[in-house]
Design a protein around this motif. Structure first.
Motif, short mmCIF file in Angstrom:
data_model
loop_
_atom_site.label_atom_id
_atom_site.label_comp_id
_atom_site.label_asym_id
_atom_site.label_seq_id
_atom_site.Cartn_x
_atom_site.Cartn_y
_atom_site.Cartn_z
N THR A 139 0.96 -1.16 0.10
CA THR A 139 0.08 0.13 0.14
C THR A 139 0.89 1.14 -0.01
N ARG A 140 0.71 2.07 -1.02
CA ARG A 140 1.60 3.27 -1.17
C ARG A 140 0.83 4.80 -0.96
N LEU A 141 1.19 5.25 0.34
CA LEU A 141 0.44 6.57 0.57
C LEU A 141 1.23 7.57 -0.13
N SER A 142 2.78 7.70 -0.19
CA SER A 142 3.43 8.76 -0.88
C SER A 142 4.74 7.95 -1.40
N ALA A 143 5.54 9.00 -1.87
CA ALA A 143 6.49 8.38 -2.40
C ALA A 143 7.67 7.34 -1.47
N VAL A 144 7.55 7.90 -0.05
CA VAL A 144 8.36 7.33 0.87
C VAL A 144 7.34 6.52 1.79
N ASP A 145 5.98 6.59 1.86
CA ASP A 145 5.20 6.24 3.00
C ASP A 145 4.57 4.77 2.13
N VAL A 146 5.37 3.74 2.57
CA VAL A 146 4.68 2.38 1.66
C VAL A 146 4.99 1.46 2.77
N ARG A 147 3.75 0.74 2.79
CA ARG A 147 3.49 -0.31 3.65
C ARG A 147 3.06 -1.61 3.11
N HIS A 148 3.80 -2.73 3.77
CA HIS A 148 3.57 -4.15 3.16
C HIS A 148 2.67 -4.90 4.27
N SER A 149 1.71 -5.81 3.78
CA SER A 149 1.11 -6.53 4.44
C SER A 149 0.54 -7.84 3.98
N ILE A 150 0.21 -9.15 4.57
CA ILE A 150 -0.19 -10.16 4.03
C ILE A 150 -1.06 -11.00 4.98
N SER A 165 -1.40 -2.57 6.95
CA SER A 165 -1.41 -1.38 5.96
C SER A 165 -2.02 -0.10 6.33
N SER A 166 -2.62 -0.10 7.56
CA SER A 166 -3.26 1.07 8.45
C SER A 166 -2.10 1.84 9.17
N LEU A 167 -1.04 1.02 9.38
CA LEU A 167 -0.07 1.59 10.29
C LEU A 167 1.00 2.45 9.48
N GLY A 168 1.52 3.86 9.92
CA GLY A 168 2.37 4.39 9.16
C GLY A 168 3.29 4.73 10.37
N MET A 169 3.95 5.83 10.28
CA MET A 169 5.15 6.39 11.23
C MET A 169 4.06 7.41 12.44
N PHE A 170 4.96 7.43 13.62
CA PHE A 170 4.43 8.31 14.67
C PHE A 170 5.49 9.04 14.96
N ILE A 171 4.98 10.25 15.67
CA ILE A 171 5.85 11.17 16.13
C ILE A 171 5.48 11.34 17.38
N VAL A 172 6.73 11.57 18.51
CA VAL A 172 6.28 11.74 20.04
C VAL A 172 5.78 13.18 20.21
N PRO A 173 4.69 13.40 20.96
CA PRO A 173 4.24 14.73 21.41
C PRO A 173 5.59 15.41 21.80
N SER A 174 5.38 16.95 21.88
CA SER A 174 6.57 17.56 22.15
C SER A 174 6.16 19.15 22.33
N GLN A 175 7.20 19.90 22.80
CA GLN A 175 6.76 21.27 22.86
C GLN A 175 6.72 21.72 21.56
N LEU A 176 7.30 21.37 20.29
CA LEU A 176 7.25 21.78 19.10
C LEU A 176 5.85 21.30 18.68
N THR A 177 5.30 20.14 18.91
CA THR A 177 4.09 19.91 18.38
C THR A 177 2.99 20.70 19.30
N ASP A 178 3.28 20.96 20.42
CA ASP A 178 2.22 21.70 21.38
C ASP A 178 2.03 23.12 20.93
N MET A 179 3.32 23.74 20.55
CA MET A 179 3.41 25.30 19.86
C MET A 179 2.48 25.17 18.46
N ALA A 180 2.46 24.20 17.79
CA ALA A 180 1.77 24.06 16.50
C ALA A 180 0.25 23.53 16.86
N ASN A 181 -0.04 23.49 18.13
CA ASN A 181 -1.32 23.12 18.38
C ASN A 181 -1.76 22.05 17.65
N LEU A 182 -1.01 21.07 17.80
CA LEU A 182 -1.07 19.59 17.47
C LEU A 182 -1.20 18.58 18.71
#
Length: 332
Positions: free
Chosen positions: A47-58, A74-91
């Motif tokens: 499953t290809r979501l972007s040029a770099v986000d490619v997932r394999h499943s069977i 195929s529903s799992l991608g990358m995760f980023i840890v919550p941080s001050q940076l993401t808080d500042m972006a209201n994420l």
């Protein structure tokens, strides 16, 4: 993904009697091949979501639909840890961050066992009334993988790896299952960006109790036989032939280390699920030279009997009276 040292191919768990396997190709991009049981229904691919986000499943199902086994999601991608940076972006946690590598879900890091427990919350369709009966961290395997990666790439990134398995029972059908996950947290050295993490490996099965060993053998074969296509790997990374070695050796290192633990676990799965069945029934089996073997209500940690044959339970290891002797609890 970094290359892991020692790209020796993992040793597969021997299949259950009566199973034969054949190799199939990824039907969407030809990114990989994997061995599946002959005569079983097979689904999945890349499953290809972007040029770099490619997932394999069977995913595979036995001809009678009683066994389901899988590798990847195929529903799992990358995760980023919550941080001050993401808080500042209201994420906030659970929201999606659009970065140069594609979309990443903001989520605190979950070690293998914790990730599986969370992931199983969405598995009710296949296992209604799901109840966890056992969990196990693969600490030694995790430490070995971390040491390998940090030894080679410690100057550019630091890694944390946590592998583990969760065994569960399905209330409505009486089926049981087991899912194993390996998660990896990466912190780029000197980078201001927060750490990110991925699910390096995810696989498991659901099956009737009587067919646990067959299901475990199929799930293990999906894991150990997975091979990247070198041409696809070279195209994907736009680099030399060593890329396929990077992808494959990393997979093989994970498989080899985790499968060694799988082999040890496969011999105990029957007992795990038998204990789980007793827990669901609310019973325990005791054994005594005078009373024989009996199944009684499981409401205490210790059980005792007196000369009259009366059975009493306690939550401490202190006998309830001077004439009581301890009863042996039978481990399935």
């Amino acid at each position: 993904m970094p290359a892991a040292p020692s790209p020796t191919a993992p040793r597969a768990i021997a299949p259950a009697p009566g199973l034969s396997f054949h190799r199939v190709n990824d039907p969407t991009e030809g990114a990989f091949t994997v061995e599946v049981p002959s005569g079983w229904r097979v689904e999945g691919g890349t499953t290809r979501l972007s040029a770099v986000d490619v997932r394999h499943s069977i995913r595979v199902w036995s001809p009678d639909q009683q066994i389901y086994a899988f590798r990847g999601d195929s529903s799992l991608g990358m995760f980023i840890v919550p941080s001050q940076l993401t808080d500042m972006a209201n994420l906030r946690e659970g929201s999606v961050y659009q970065g140069p590598a594609g979309s990443m879900v903001i989520q605190r890091y979950l070690p293998g066992i914790d990730f599986v427990r969370t992931w199983l919350g969405g598995a009710q369709r296949q296992c209604s009334g799901l109840r966890i009966v056992n969990q196990e961290s693969f600490d030694q395997a995790s430490r070995q993988l971390m040491a390998d990666l940090n030894r080679v790439f410690g100057g550019t990134a630091q890694y944390r790896i946590d592998a583990g398995a969760v065994d569960f029972a399905c209330g409505a059908s009486g089926n049981v299952g087991s899912v194993t996950a390996t998660t990896m947290l990466t912190q780029i050295v000197g980078a201001a960006a927060p750490p990110f993490w991925v699910v390096l490996d995810l696989g498991g099965f659901i099956a009737p109790v009587a067919r646990v060993q067959e299901a475990a053998a199929v799930a293990a074969r999906l894991q150990s036989s997975f091979r990247y296509d070198p041409a696809w790997a070279a195209r994907q990374e736009q680099t030399t032939r060593q890329v396929s070695g990077i992808l494959q050796s990393t997979h093989d290192s994970i498989s080899r280390t985790i499968l060694q633990t799988h082999q040890q676990r496969s011999r105990t799965l029957d007992g795990v699920f038998a204990r789980g069945a007793e827990a669901r029934r609310g019973t325990v089996t005791i054994d005594d030279p005078a009373l024989g073997r009996r199944t009684i209500t499981n409401s205490h940690r210790y059980y005792w009997t007196n000369p009259q044959g009366q059975i009493v339970g306690t939550d401490t290891d202190t006998a309830p009276g001077p004439n009581y002797r301890g009863l042996r609890i039978v481990t399935p």
